[in-house]
Design a protein around this motif. Structure first.
Motif, mmCIF file in Angstrom:
data_model
loop_
_atom_site.group_PDB
_atom_site.id
_atom_site.type_symbol
_atom_site.label_atom_id
_atom_site.label_comp_id
_atom_site.label_asym_id
_atom_site.label_seq_id
_atom_site.Cartn_x
_atom_site.Cartn_y
_atom_site.Cartn_z
ATOM 1 N N UNK A 81 0.862 -1.178 0.000
ATOM 2 C CA UNK A 81 0.000 0.000 0.000
ATOM 3 C C UNK A 81 0.894 1.223 0.000
ATOM 4 N N UNK A 82 0.814 2.007 -1.073
ATOM 5 C CA UNK A 82 1.608 3.225 -1.179
ATOM 6 C C UNK A 82 0.688 4.416 -0.937
ATOM 7 N N UNK A 107 2.705 -0.266 12.689
ATOM 8 C CA UNK A 107 3.957 -0.235 11.923
ATOM 9 C C UNK A 107 4.347 1.191 11.618
ATOM 10 N N UNK A 108 5.515 1.356 11.049
ATOM 11 C CA UNK A 108 5.987 2.650 10.570
ATOM 12 C C UNK A 108 6.124 2.544 9.054
ATOM 13 N N UNK A 109 6.501 3.637 8.418
ATOM 14 C CA UNK A 109 6.729 3.617 6.973
ATOM 15 C C UNK A 109 7.695 2.499 6.622
ATOM 16 N N UNK A 110 7.441 1.819 5.532
ATOM 17 C CA UNK A 110 8.229 0.683 5.024
ATOM 18 C C UNK A 110 8.055 -0.564 5.876
ATOM 19 N N UNK A 118 0.402 -6.667 4.731
ATOM 20 C CA UNK A 118 0.503 -5.335 4.122
ATOM 21 C C UNK A 118 1.811 -4.649 4.503
ATOM 22 N N UNK A 119 2.465 -4.103 3.491
ATOM 23 C CA UNK A 119 3.601 -3.211 3.694
ATOM 24 C C UNK A 119 3.128 -1.829 3.284
ATOM 25 N N UNK A 120 3.411 -0.824 4.107
ATOM 26 C CA UNK A 120 2.992 0.543 3.800
ATOM 27 C C UNK A 120 4.229 1.362 3.442
ATOM 28 N N UNK A 121 4.176 1.986 2.272
ATOM 29 C CA UNK A 121 5.302 2.782 1.787
ATOM 30 C C UNK A 121 4.831 4.177 1.396
#
Length: 159
Positions: A81-82, A107-110, A118-121
């Motif tokens: 998810x960007x 979580x934090x960014x990246x 899910x990875x958040x960028x």
């Protein structure tokens, strides 16, 4: 398979990718993209192999990898998810929306959620400035986000 065999297999696969693409003009970016597509990230071991093959220093390769936000040095979640961090999205509430999401996911960014879903960028412009705030999940754009929309997007990704 033991650790040495895994490392040799990884190096062999990286070398094959380089061999296939090094004939291109400006081959580093296509090589890095293909390595990431193959492994899900750019392994640390790839830096020296690329440097040697392209007659560059390891530092030059590292610099390119760290300059571009699309390259990862660790595997991502099943979904990426960007969230747009550009000015238009920030002015339309993107920053508090991102902070709320990251806090909820823990979580934090990246970062990647504990379930690996899910990875958040951060991304600095998705080109949807008139429909801010915006995000992209696995290449699919979402615009005019609010907390409800983002919650639905995350829930769908976790299924």
């Amino acid at each position: 398979m033991n650790i040495r065999a895994i490392a040799e297999d990884e190096a062999s696969r990286i070398s094959a990718i380089i061999e296939d693409l090094k004939h291109l003009e400006g081959p580093m970016l296509p090589i890095l993209h293909e390595i990431q597509a193959t492994f899900g990230f750019v392994p640390e071991s790839a830096k020296q192999i690329i440097a040697t093959a392209l007659n560059l220093s390891r530092a030059e390769v590292h610099g390119v990898i760290t300059f571009y936000h699309d390259f990862r040095d660790h595997p991502s979640g099943r979904h990426v998810l960007k969230l747009c961090r550009a000015e238009a999205c920030q002015s339309m509430g993107g920053e508090p929306l991102a902070e709320t999401l990251l806090s909820r996911l823990g979580i934090d960014w990246h970062g990647t959620t504990a379930d690996g879903a899910i990875t958040v960028e951060p991304v600095f412009c998705l080109g949807l400035c008139a429909q801010a705030p915006a995000a992209m999940l696995d290449g699919e754009l979402h615009a005019r986000l609010d907390e409800h929309c983002l919650t639905d997007i995350v829930a769908e990704a976790r299924r």
